[in-house]
Design a protein around this motif. Structure first.
Motif, mmCIF file in Angstrom:
data_model
loop_
_atom_site.group_PDB
_atom_site.id
_atom_site.type_symbol
_atom_site.label_atom_id
_atom_site.label_comp_id
_atom_site.label_asym_id
_atom_site.label_seq_id
_atom_site.Cartn_x
_atom_site.Cartn_y
_atom_site.Cartn_z
ATOM 1 N N PHE A 162 0.838 -1.191 0.000
ATOM 2 C CA PHE A 162 0.000 0.000 0.000
ATOM 3 C C PHE A 162 0.879 1.250 0.000
ATOM 4 C CE2 PHE A 162 -3.169 2.796 2.464
ATOM 5 C CZ PHE A 162 -3.787 3.196 1.291
ATOM 6 N N ASP A 163 0.862 1.982 -1.105
ATOM 7 C CA ASP A 163 1.572 3.249 -1.211
ATOM 8 C C ASP A 163 0.931 4.018 -2.367
ATOM 9 O OD1 ASP A 163 2.618 2.397 -3.664
ATOM 10 O OD2 ASP A 163 4.496 1.716 -2.783
ATOM 11 N N PRO A 164 1.354 5.254 -2.631
ATOM 12 C CA PRO A 164 0.704 6.045 -3.692
ATOM 13 C C PRO A 164 0.744 5.415 -5.078
ATOM 14 C CG PRO A 164 1.975 7.476 -2.254
ATOM 15 C CD PRO A 164 2.302 6.078 -1.851
ATOM 16 N N THR A 165 1.651 4.457 -5.302
ATOM 17 C CA THR A 165 1.750 3.841 -6.626
ATOM 18 C C THR A 165 0.946 2.548 -6.750
ATOM 19 O OG1 THR A 165 3.702 2.500 -6.096
ATOM 20 C CG2 THR A 165 4.087 4.768 -6.817
ATOM 21 N N SER A 166 0.403 2.065 -5.644
ATOM 22 C CA SER A 166 -0.290 0.784 -5.678
ATOM 23 C C SER A 166 -1.730 0.961 -6.155
ATOM 24 C CB SER A 166 -0.272 0.134 -4.292
ATOM 25 O OG SER A 166 -1.103 0.849 -3.399
ATOM 26 N N ASP A 167 -2.386 -0.163 -6.444
ATOM 27 C CA ASP A 167 -3.777 -0.137 -6.882
ATOM 28 C C ASP A 167 -4.756 -0.124 -5.715
ATOM 29 O OD1 ASP A 167 -3.068 -0.167 -9.558
ATOM 30 O OD2 ASP A 167 -2.983 -2.354 -9.636
ATOM 31 N N VAL A 168 -4.236 -0.210 -4.508
ATOM 32 C CA VAL A 168 -5.094 -0.192 -3.326
ATOM 33 C C VAL A 168 -5.429 1.263 -2.995
ATOM 34 C CG1 VAL A 168 -5.338 -0.843 -0.912
ATOM 35 C CG2 VAL A 168 -3.999 -2.289 -2.458
ATOM 36 N N LEU A 169 -6.675 1.636 -3.151
ATOM 37 C CA LEU A 169 -7.093 3.022 -2.908
ATOM 38 C C LEU A 169 -7.456 3.271 -1.449
ATOM 39 C CD1 LEU A 169 -9.271 3.643 -6.101
ATOM 40 C CD2 LEU A 169 -6.848 4.146 -5.728
ATOM 41 N N TYR A 170 -7.900 2.218 -0.783
ATOM 42 C CA TYR A 170 -8.234 2.374 0.632
ATOM 43 C C TYR A 170 -8.034 1.037 1.327
ATOM 44 C CZ TYR A 170 -10.838 2.614 4.952
ATOM 45 O OH TYR A 170 -11.170 2.537 6.276
ATOM 46 N N ALA A 171 -7.536 1.106 2.552
ATOM 47 C CA ALA A 171 -7.400 -0.092 3.379
ATOM 48 C C ALA A 171 -7.539 0.334 4.834
ATOM 49 C CB ALA A 171 -6.048 -0.763 3.150
ATOM 50 N N GLY A 172 -8.329 -0.378 5.580
ATOM 51 C CA GLY A 172 -8.559 -0.038 6.976
ATOM 52 C C GLY A 172 -7.292 -0.168 7.809
ATOM 53 N N GLN A 173 -7.177 0.680 8.804
ATOM 54 C CA GLN A 173 -5.990 0.698 9.653
ATOM 55 C C GLN A 173 -5.759 -0.634 10.351
ATOM 56 O OE1 GLN A 173 -3.961 3.327 9.686
ATOM 57 N NE2 GLN A 173 -2.481 2.279 11.005
ATOM 58 N N SER A 174 -6.839 -1.342 10.628
ATOM 59 C CA SER A 174 -6.708 -2.614 11.342
ATOM 60 C C SER A 174 -5.977 -3.669 10.515
ATOM 61 C CB SER A 174 -8.098 -3.152 11.718
ATOM 62 O OG SER A 174 -8.873 -3.399 10.555
ATOM 63 N N LEU A 175 -5.895 -3.460 9.202
ATOM 64 C CA LEU A 175 -5.204 -4.418 8.335
ATOM 65 C C LEU A 175 -3.714 -4.095 8.172
ATOM 66 C CD1 LEU A 175 -7.816 -4.722 5.436
ATOM 67 C CD2 LEU A 175 -7.614 -6.146 7.477
ATOM 68 N N ASP A 176 -3.294 -2.953 8.699
ATOM 69 C CA ASP A 176 -1.914 -2.495 8.524
ATOM 70 C C ASP A 176 -0.982 -3.251 9.468
ATOM 71 O OD1 ASP A 176 0.436 -1.188 8.073
ATOM 72 O OD2 ASP A 176 -0.287 0.808 8.611
#
Length: 205
Positions: A162-176
Protein backbone atom coordinates in the motif's frame (compact mmCIF):
# COMPACT_ATOMS: atom_id res chain seq x y z
CA UNK A 1 29.25 13.44 -12.97
CA UNK A 2 25.60 12.94 -13.83
CA UNK A 3 26.36 9.61 -15.47
CA UNK A 4 27.86 8.31 -12.26
CA UNK A 5 25.31 9.71 -9.82
CA UNK A 6 23.55 6.81 -8.18
CA UNK A 7 19.94 7.38 -7.22
CA UNK A 8 18.76 4.49 -5.19
CA UNK A 9 15.13 4.05 -6.22
CA UNK A 10 14.20 0.86 -4.45
CA UNK A 11 10.88 -0.45 -5.70
CA UNK A 12 9.31 -2.84 -3.19
CA UNK A 13 7.34 -5.57 -4.93
CA UNK A 14 5.50 -7.78 -2.46
CA UNK A 15 4.41 -11.15 -3.76
CA UNK A 16 0.65 -11.54 -3.55
CA UNK A 17 -0.48 -14.97 -2.40
CA UNK A 18 -2.63 -16.76 -4.95
CA UNK A 19 -5.67 -18.57 -3.56
CA UNK A 20 -7.72 -21.26 -5.17
CA UNK A 21 -11.09 -21.39 -3.41
CA UNK A 22 -12.94 -23.70 -5.73
CA UNK A 23 -11.88 -26.02 -8.36
CA UNK A 24 -14.06 -26.53 -11.45
CA UNK A 25 -14.53 -29.77 -13.31
CA UNK A 26 -16.73 -30.33 -16.38
CA UNK A 27 -18.20 -26.87 -15.95
CA UNK A 28 -19.63 -27.69 -12.48
CA UNK A 29 -18.21 -26.50 -9.16
CA UNK A 30 -16.57 -29.25 -7.18
CA UNK A 31 -15.97 -29.32 -3.45
CA UNK A 32 -13.20 -27.02 -2.24
CA UNK A 33 -9.95 -28.78 -1.49
CA UNK A 34 -8.91 -29.11 2.13
CA UNK A 35 -5.98 -26.76 1.55
CA UNK A 36 -8.16 -23.91 0.24
CA UNK A 37 -9.61 -21.33 2.59
CA UNK A 38 -13.31 -20.51 2.25
CA UNK A 39 -13.93 -17.04 0.87
CA UNK A 40 -15.42 -15.91 4.16
CA UNK A 41 -12.21 -16.86 5.98
CA UNK A 42 -9.90 -14.92 3.68
CA UNK A 43 -7.42 -13.03 5.85
CA UNK A 44 -5.83 -9.99 4.22
CA UNK A 45 -3.23 -7.53 5.50
CA UNK A 46 -1.13 -4.80 3.97
CA UNK A 47 2.15 -3.04 4.53
CA UNK A 48 3.00 0.56 3.82
CA UNK A 49 6.04 0.06 1.63
CA UNK A 50 7.32 3.60 2.20
CA UNK A 51 7.43 3.00 5.96
CA UNK A 52 9.09 -0.39 5.58
CA UNK A 53 11.78 1.03 3.30
CA UNK A 54 12.35 3.99 5.57
CA UNK A 55 12.75 2.02 8.79
CA UNK A 56 14.32 -1.26 7.65
CA UNK A 57 17.85 -1.24 9.07
CA UNK A 58 19.19 -3.62 6.44
CA UNK A 59 18.30 -1.20 3.67
CA UNK A 60 19.68 1.81 5.52
CA UNK A 61 23.04 0.12 6.16
CA UNK A 62 23.44 -1.29 2.65
CA UNK A 63 22.23 1.87 0.95
CA UNK A 64 24.89 3.83 2.84
CA UNK A 65 27.54 1.30 1.83
CA UNK A 66 26.43 1.62 -1.78
CA UNK A 67 26.49 5.42 -1.65
CA UNK A 68 29.98 5.39 -0.09
CA UNK A 69 31.18 3.06 -2.83
CA UNK A 70 29.65 5.37 -5.42
CA UNK A 71 31.41 8.39 -3.95
CA UNK A 72 34.78 6.60 -4.05
CA UNK A 73 34.19 5.63 -7.68
CA UNK A 74 33.23 9.20 -8.58
CA UNK A 75 36.36 10.53 -6.88
CA UNK A 76 38.56 8.02 -8.69
CA UNK A 77 37.00 8.98 -12.03
CA UNK A 78 37.40 12.67 -11.21
CA UNK A 79 41.09 12.18 -10.40
CA UNK A 80 41.68 10.39 -13.69
CA UNK A 81 39.81 13.08 -15.63
CA UNK A 82 41.82 15.86 -13.97
CA UNK A 83 45.06 14.04 -14.71
CA UNK A 84 44.11 13.78 -18.39
CA UNK A 85 43.08 17.42 -18.50
CA UNK A 86 46.47 18.38 -17.09
CA UNK A 87 48.21 16.35 -19.78
CA UNK A 88 46.13 18.03 -22.48
CA UNK A 89 46.89 21.48 -21.03
CA UNK A 90 50.61 20.68 -20.96
CA UNK A 91 50.46 19.53 -24.58
CA UNK A 92 48.71 22.74 -25.61
CA UNK A 93 51.36 24.83 -23.86
CA UNK A 94 54.26 23.00 -25.48
CA UNK A 95 52.85 22.15 -28.90
CA UNK A 96 54.57 25.11 -30.61
CA UNK A 97 57.98 23.75 -29.63
CA UNK A 98 57.30 20.14 -30.64
CA UNK A 99 58.18 18.40 -33.88
CA UNK A 100 55.47 17.05 -36.15
CA UNK A 101 56.35 13.52 -35.03
CA UNK A 102 56.05 14.48 -31.38
CA UNK A 103 52.73 16.22 -32.01
CA UNK A 104 51.32 13.17 -33.79
CA UNK A 105 52.53 10.74 -31.11
CA UNK A 106 51.24 12.91 -28.27
CA UNK A 107 47.84 13.39 -29.86
CA UNK A 108 47.50 9.66 -30.46
CA UNK A 109 48.45 8.97 -26.85
CA UNK A 110 46.00 11.54 -25.51
CA UNK A 111 43.27 10.18 -27.78
CA UNK A 112 43.77 6.65 -26.43
CA UNK A 113 43.72 7.93 -22.86
CA UNK A 114 40.48 9.76 -23.53
CA UNK A 115 38.92 6.62 -24.98
CA UNK A 116 40.12 4.60 -21.98
CA UNK A 117 38.62 7.16 -19.62
CA UNK A 118 35.27 6.94 -21.41
CA UNK A 119 35.36 3.15 -21.22
CA UNK A 120 36.20 3.36 -17.53
CA UNK A 121 33.25 5.70 -16.98
CA UNK A 122 30.91 3.26 -18.73
CA UNK A 123 32.21 0.31 -16.71
CA UNK A 124 31.67 2.25 -13.48
CA UNK A 125 28.11 3.11 -14.47
CA UNK A 126 27.41 -0.52 -15.33
CA UNK A 127 28.89 -1.70 -12.03
CA UNK A 128 26.72 0.76 -10.11
CA UNK A 129 23.58 -0.43 -11.88
CA UNK A 130 24.44 -4.05 -11.10
CA UNK A 131 25.09 -3.26 -7.44
CA UNK A 132 21.77 -1.43 -7.21
CA UNK A 133 19.92 -4.32 -8.86
CA UNK A 134 21.61 -6.76 -6.49
CA UNK A 135 20.45 -4.75 -3.47
CA UNK A 136 16.91 -4.55 -4.87
CA UNK A 137 16.79 -8.33 -5.35
CA UNK A 138 18.11 -8.97 -1.85
CA UNK A 139 15.58 -6.54 -0.40
CA UNK A 140 12.72 -8.17 -2.29
CA UNK A 141 13.78 -11.66 -1.22
CA UNK A 142 14.15 -10.70 2.44
CA UNK A 143 10.77 -9.02 2.68
CA UNK A 144 8.79 -11.62 0.76
CA UNK A 145 10.38 -14.50 2.70
CA UNK A 146 9.49 -12.78 5.95
CA UNK A 147 5.93 -12.08 4.79
CA UNK A 148 5.49 -15.74 3.90
CA UNK A 149 6.76 -16.67 7.35
CA UNK A 150 4.30 -14.46 9.23
CA UNK A 151 1.60 -15.39 6.74
CA UNK A 152 2.03 -19.04 7.73
CA UNK A 153 2.13 -18.11 11.42
CA UNK A 154 -0.87 -15.76 11.47
CA UNK A 155 -2.94 -17.12 8.66
CA UNK A 156 -2.63 -14.33 6.12
CA UNK A 157 -3.60 -15.49 2.65
CA UNK A 158 -2.78 -12.15 1.00
CA UNK A 159 -0.43 -9.33 1.95
CA UNK A 160 -0.77 -6.20 -0.18
CA UNK A 161 1.59 -3.33 -0.85
CA UNK A 162 0.00 0.00 0.00
CA UNK A 163 1.57 3.25 -1.21
CA UNK A 164 0.70 6.05 -3.69
CA UNK A 165 1.75 3.84 -6.63
CA UNK A 166 -0.29 0.78 -5.68
CA UNK A 167 -3.78 -0.14 -6.88
CA UNK A 168 -5.09 -0.19 -3.33
CA UNK A 169 -7.09 3.02 -2.91
CA UNK A 170 -8.23 2.37 0.63
CA UNK A 171 -7.40 -0.09 3.38
CA UNK A 172 -8.56 -0.04 6.98
CA UNK A 173 -5.99 0.70 9.65
CA UNK A 174 -6.71 -2.61 11.34
CA UNK A 175 -5.20 -4.42 8.33
CA UNK A 176 -1.91 -2.49 8.52
CA UNK A 177 0.90 -4.78 9.72
CA UNK A 178 3.72 -2.43 8.73
CA UNK A 179 4.94 -1.87 12.29
CA UNK A 180 5.03 -5.58 13.10
CA UNK A 181 6.82 -6.32 9.82
CA UNK A 182 9.43 -3.60 10.41
CA UNK A 183 10.08 -4.82 13.95
CA UNK A 184 10.32 -8.42 12.79
CA UNK A 185 12.63 -7.65 9.88
CA UNK A 186 14.92 -5.57 12.07
CA UNK A 187 14.99 -8.24 14.76
CA UNK A 188 16.03 -10.85 12.21
CA UNK A 189 18.67 -8.53 10.76
CA UNK A 190 20.05 -7.76 14.22
CA UNK A 191 20.24 -11.47 14.99
CA UNK A 192 21.93 -12.07 11.65
CA UNK A 193 24.59 -9.43 12.37
CA UNK A 194 25.12 -10.76 15.90
CA UNK A 195 25.58 -14.28 14.55
CA UNK A 196 28.06 -13.05 11.93
CA UNK A 197 30.02 -11.15 14.58
CA UNK A 198 30.14 -14.17 16.86
CA UNK A 199 31.33 -16.36 14.00
CA UNK A 200 34.11 -13.90 13.14
CA UNK A 201 35.20 -13.69 16.77
CA UNK A 202 35.30 -17.49 17.01
CA UNK A 203 37.51 -17.77 13.93
CA UNK A 204 40.01 -15.27 15.37
CA UNK A 205 40.50 -17.30 18.55
Amino acid sequence: MKNLSLILNVVLLVAVGVLFYLHFSSGKPAAASSSSAPAGDLKIAYINSDSVLKHYDYLEVNRQLLEDKNKRAEQDYRNRAISLQNEIAAYQRNVSSMTLGQVKATEEDLGKKQQNLQMYQQSLSQAMMEEEAKLNRALYDRITVYLKKIGDEKGYQVVLKFDPTSDVLYAGQSLDISKDVIEGLNAEYKQEKTGAADSTATKKK
